[in-house]
Every structure is written in structure tokens, then in C-alpha cells.
Write an enzyme that holds these catalytic residues in place. Structure first.
Site, PDB file in Angstrom:
ATOM      1  N   ARG A 197       0.859  -1.181   0.000  1.00  0.00           N
ATOM      2  CA  ARG A 197       0.000   0.000   0.000  1.00  0.00           C
ATOM      3  C   ARG A 197       0.896   1.232   0.000  1.00  0.00           C
ATOM      4  O   ARG A 197       2.038   1.186   0.473  1.00  0.00           O
ATOM      5  CB  ARG A 197      -0.906   0.024   1.233  1.00  0.00           C
ATOM      6  N   LYS A 242      -2.498  -2.178   7.628  1.00  0.00           N
ATOM      7  CA  LYS A 242      -3.927  -1.894   7.786  1.00  0.00           C
ATOM      8  C   LYS A 242      -4.538  -2.894   8.763  1.00  0.00           C
ATOM      9  O   LYS A 242      -4.314  -4.099   8.661  1.00  0.00           O
ATOM     10  CB  LYS A 242      -4.620  -1.983   6.430  1.00  0.00           C
ATOM     11  N   HIS A 302      -1.998   2.940  -6.227  1.00  0.00           N
ATOM     12  CA  HIS A 302      -2.557   1.704  -5.674  1.00  0.00           C
ATOM     13  C   HIS A 302      -2.759   0.656  -6.771  1.00  0.00           C
ATOM     14  O   HIS A 302      -2.878  -0.539  -6.470  1.00  0.00           O
ATOM     15  CB  HIS A 302      -3.881   1.995  -4.962  1.00  0.00           C
ATOM     16  N   ARG A 324      -0.279  -2.184  -6.656  1.00  0.00           N
ATOM     17  CA  ARG A 324      -0.630  -3.283  -5.738  1.00  0.00           C
ATOM     18  C   ARG A 324      -1.654  -4.207  -6.399  1.00  0.00           C
ATOM     19  O   ARG A 324      -1.554  -5.427  -6.301  1.00  0.00           O
ATOM     20  CB  ARG A 324      -1.175  -2.689  -4.437  1.00  0.00           C
ATOM     21  N   HIS A 333      -4.742  -9.310   3.557  1.00  0.00           N
ATOM     22  CA  HIS A 333      -6.200  -9.271   3.616  1.00  0.00           C
ATOM     23  C   HIS A 333      -6.707 -10.157   4.754  1.00  0.00           C
ATOM     24  O   HIS A 333      -6.219 -11.282   4.935  1.00  0.00           O
ATOM     25  CB  HIS A 333      -6.810  -9.751   2.299  1.00  0.00           C
ATOM     26  N   TYR A 387      -9.794 -10.117  -7.473  1.00  0.00           N
ATOM     27  CA  TYR A 387      -8.795 -10.112  -8.548  1.00  0.00           C
ATOM     28  C   TYR A 387      -9.053 -11.208  -9.571  1.00  0.00           C
ATOM     29  O   TYR A 387      -8.512 -11.170 -10.669  1.00  0.00           O
ATOM     30  CB  TYR A 387      -7.389 -10.247  -7.962  1.00  0.00           C
TER      31      TYR A 387
END
Length: 417
Positions: A271, A296, A361, A364, A387, A396
Site C-alpha cells: 500500500r 492496515k 494503488h 498493488r 487481507h 482479482y
């Protein structure tokens, strides 16, 4: 006859907009003062205006086609200059048509209709006491401190604390009320402005709702926004660059610092908030891994470091004296800002001749998509990206071309038959 250039500066800081009058212009002075949002300081010869959506729109309307330079507080990028190439004194080399003063749109009628006209005293009659009439900060330091205490007591991340303070201050500034005077209708108005005027995404609006909800429940002990339905999240697919576009992006970037930043963002799936704050101690060149501390959701993780990136890192460390931050800012005590990294990507994207709607972004997104196309198990990709749920990673699969390449368009079937 040589045209006289009018130049205005507009400074934006956290709470106020400041417009200094380096050369007095009576028309602009009158219009800005009559807007009802500005306070004139005759000693410093500048206007101070409480920052809000209304104030920004009004300033833009008043300035019209006048050349003005917009400067944001703490920005490391270039200032923004408006209307320079469309002024009558610009003769150019024939590529830009010359405009006469008569051809420039007259904003007087629009301004007069937008403002409540009234008699204004001459600025020379004002005293420095007028400065005491600074518009109040509706979300005061006391409210901010109370909000910070509640957030830190629950171990919220620094980014979340900043976001919650930002949206609560923005809310009070927009509706021009203190927290204790807020009504449910004010929240509906604010959310409507975020959607119609600022065109925020559903995720940003949900963040604003969460910020307000936390403050009013945990600080003011009022549940006044329970009736507001949260907007449904936008089902947008991530923007992905092709292998060729990534190669062109990196090869056209000549600045080694900027090139390394883009390389790590792509090759390690970082990120932007993670890549700008990488410390040298987090990189293990021998094991080919990067340790991400408190990403995150306050989660630690390891991600891959490519051989090419590792080799470039060694050259970079030999070229620059890097003690702490891999990407130091103006001062070595702090890293570069997120906005600086975004500008680096935007400039490189333009130089590479890539016209996709992409952000930093997207590197990524491209990392995850390319791994999936190469047959990497989605569980490994989930771990590398950090995640919490594999459902987030599964999006994705909608942009990966691995299976799409096996599908033949019916048009090709018709033409080839």
C-alpha cells in the site's frame, strides 16, 4: 499596449483560507467581503475565511478567470496555477489564440446574483480589532482531545484517528454548528453534500458515517445517526496495469529514488501508506522479504522482495546514506508524504505514455493480478497482501486474464468460419 497582470494567491491550511492582497484590487476586495464568509485584517492586509465547501465555491466564482495560485499547507508538490494561458497578455507562438479583455467571461452578474449586496465601509476605516471577529472553530480543540482519548483507549490506528478527526471537523465546519447543537437533519445534509458536491465513493461516505457515529455515541453519548442507512459499496473492479505498462513505467523513471519506490510498490504489493514509511531495518535482502509492521488493521506481515528489487536496493544504499527511512523527505527525520508518492506515480504514468485511469494503488492491484495469472494460490496472495478475508482477494479473479484468454469472442468465430 502592455497588459497588466493581476495575480492572486490562495493559501489553504487546516482550518482557514487566506488571501493576501499584495496589490489592492477594490473589485475583488468588495466581492470577497460581501460574501459574508471573510474577515479582513487591515494590518496584515489579508482575508481569512473559514474553510468550507461553500467558501471554496464562492472563492472560485469570485476569482473567475483571474490568475490565481493555489497553495495547500504542508504540500511537497508543485503549486497549482489557474488561468495563466488564457489571459490577454499571453501572445505565445501562435499555438494559443490571443484573447482580448472583451472575450474573457464577465463574472460580475454571477457574483452579484450570488451575493447579498450591501454598502461596505472602505478598508482604511477598519481597525485591527476586526481580526478579533475570526469565525469560531466549531470543532474545538477540546472536542478533538475528547475524541482522541476515546479512540486511543481502544487502540485505533493513527490513520483512523486522523480520519475520524478530519470528518468530524469537516462536518461541523460544513453545517457551521458545534457538536452539541447538531440535529439529525444536519447529518443528512452533510452526507448529501459529500455525495452531490464532492462525489465521494461509498467507502469514503461509510468512513465519514463511522467517524460521526463513533463521536456522537462515545463522546457525546447521543445516538442521533442510527436512522441513516449506509450507502451500498460500489462494486468496482481494480485498475490493473499490464506487464508491458509496468515495464515502461519503471524504465522511463530516471530518478533512482522514485524508481525504487514504484518498484517496491509493485514487486511487493505494498500500500502507498506502507511503502513511504519503510525503514531500512524492515528489509531483509538475504531472505528476500520485507517486514510490514502494523499495516492496515494493525496487522504485521511479511511480503516478498524480488531479486531485481534487492539488487537495486543495494545500489541505492551505496548511492545514498540511508540510516532510517528508505524514502526520506525534505528532512531525513521524516519519510516522504503519501501525496508525494502519488505525484511521483502520476508523473511517471504520464511520461510512460500510459493513459489508463490508474493510481499508485494500481501497482498493488497489478501485483496481485499478475500473481493470480501466473498460477499462485489465492491463499498465498491473501497473506502477501495482508487481507483479513479471502473474499477481498477474490475480486482479482474478475480481472485476471488467465481464464479469459481461453474464451473466444463470437465475432472471431463468425469471421474465421
Amino acid at each position: 499596449m502592455e497588459a497588466e497582470m493581476e495575480l492572486m494567491y490562495v493559501f489553504y491550511n487546516e482550518n482557514y483560507i487566506v488571501i493576501p492582497f499584495l496589490q489592492y484590487n477594490s473589485s475583488f476586495f468588495r466581492y470577497i467581503l460581501q460574501s459574508g464568509t471573510a474577515v479582513w485584517n487591515p494590518c496584515g492586509r489579508f482575508f481569512r475565511i473559514e474553510d468550507s465547501i461553500f467558501s471554496r465555491c464562492m472563492i472560485q466564482l469570485i476569482l473567475g478567470n483571474t490568475i490565481h495560485i493555489k497553495i495547500e499547507e504542508n504540500t511537497s508538490g508543485s503549486v497549482e496555477i489557474y488561468n495563466f494561458l488564457h489571459r490577454p497578455w499571453f501572445t505565445g507562438n501562435g499555438s494559443v489564440p490571443v484573447k482580448s479583455s472583451a472575450e474573457i467571461p464577465n463574472k460580475t452578474d454571477q457574483i452579484n446574483s450570488a451575493l447579498s449586496m450591501k454598502k461596505i465601509q472602505r478598508p482604511d476605516d477598519y481597525t485591527c480589532l476586526i481580526e478579533s471577529k475570526i469565525p469560531p472553530d466549531h470543532f474545538s480543540a477540546e472536542w478533538q482531545q475528547k475524541l482522541e482519548v476515546e479512540l486511543h483507549s481502544r487502540k485505533y490506528s493513527t490513520q483512523t484517528v486522523k480520519a475520524y478527526i478530519f470528518y468530524n471537523r469537516k462536518f461541523c465546519r460544513t453545517v457551521k454548528k458545534g457538536p452539541a447543537d447538531i440535529l439529525p437533519g444536519d447529518i443528512s445534509l452533510f452526507l448529501s453534500i459529500l455525495d452531490t458536491v464532492e462525489n465521494l465513493s461509498s467507502s469514503s461516505m461509510n468512513l465519514a458515517i463511522s467517524a460521526l457515529n463513533f463521536f456522537y455515541i462515545n463522546v457525546l453519548k447521543k445516538d442521533i445517526i442510527h436512522e441513516h442507512h449506509r450507502p451500498r459499496n460500489d462494486k468496482r473492479l481494480p485498475s490493473v496495469l499490464s506487464y508491458e505498462e509496468v515495464r515502461d513505467l519503471l524504465s522511463t523513471e530516471r530518478n533512482p529514488k522514485h524508481r525504487l519506490l514504484l518498484m517496491l510498490a509493485y514487486s511487493s504489493g505494498l500500500r502507498v501508506s506502507e511503502v513511504v514509511k519503510i525503514r531500512r531495518e524492515q528489509i531483509d535482502v538475504n531472505r528476500r522479504v520485507i517486514f510490514i509492521r502494523a499495516g492496515k488493521g494493525r496487522k504485521d506481515r511479511y511480503t516478498v522482495l524480488s531479486e531485481r528489487a534487492a539488487a537495486f536496493l543495494n545500489e541505492y544504499f551505496n548511492l545514498f546514506a540511508i540510516d532510517e527511512w528508505v524514502f526520506p523527505g525534505v528532512s531525513n527525520k521524516f519519510p516522504i508524504s503519501i501525496r508525494t508518492a502519488q505525484r511521483i506515480f502520476e508523473k511517471s504514468l504520464k511520461n510512460a505514455g500510459i493513459y489508463k485511469l490508474a493510481s499508485i494503488h494500481s501497482l498493488r492491484h497489478s501485483f496481485a493480478t499478475h500473481l493470480l495469472e501466473n498460477g499462485t494460490d489465492i491463499k498465498y496472495i491473501q497473506a502477501l497482501l495482508g487481507h483479513s478475508s479471502v473474499r477481498t482477494t477474490e475480486r482479482y479473479t474478475h480481472v485476471a486474464r488467465k481464464d479469459l484468454l481461453k474464451i473466444q469472442s463470437p465475432l472471431d468465430v463468425i469471421i474465421n468460419s
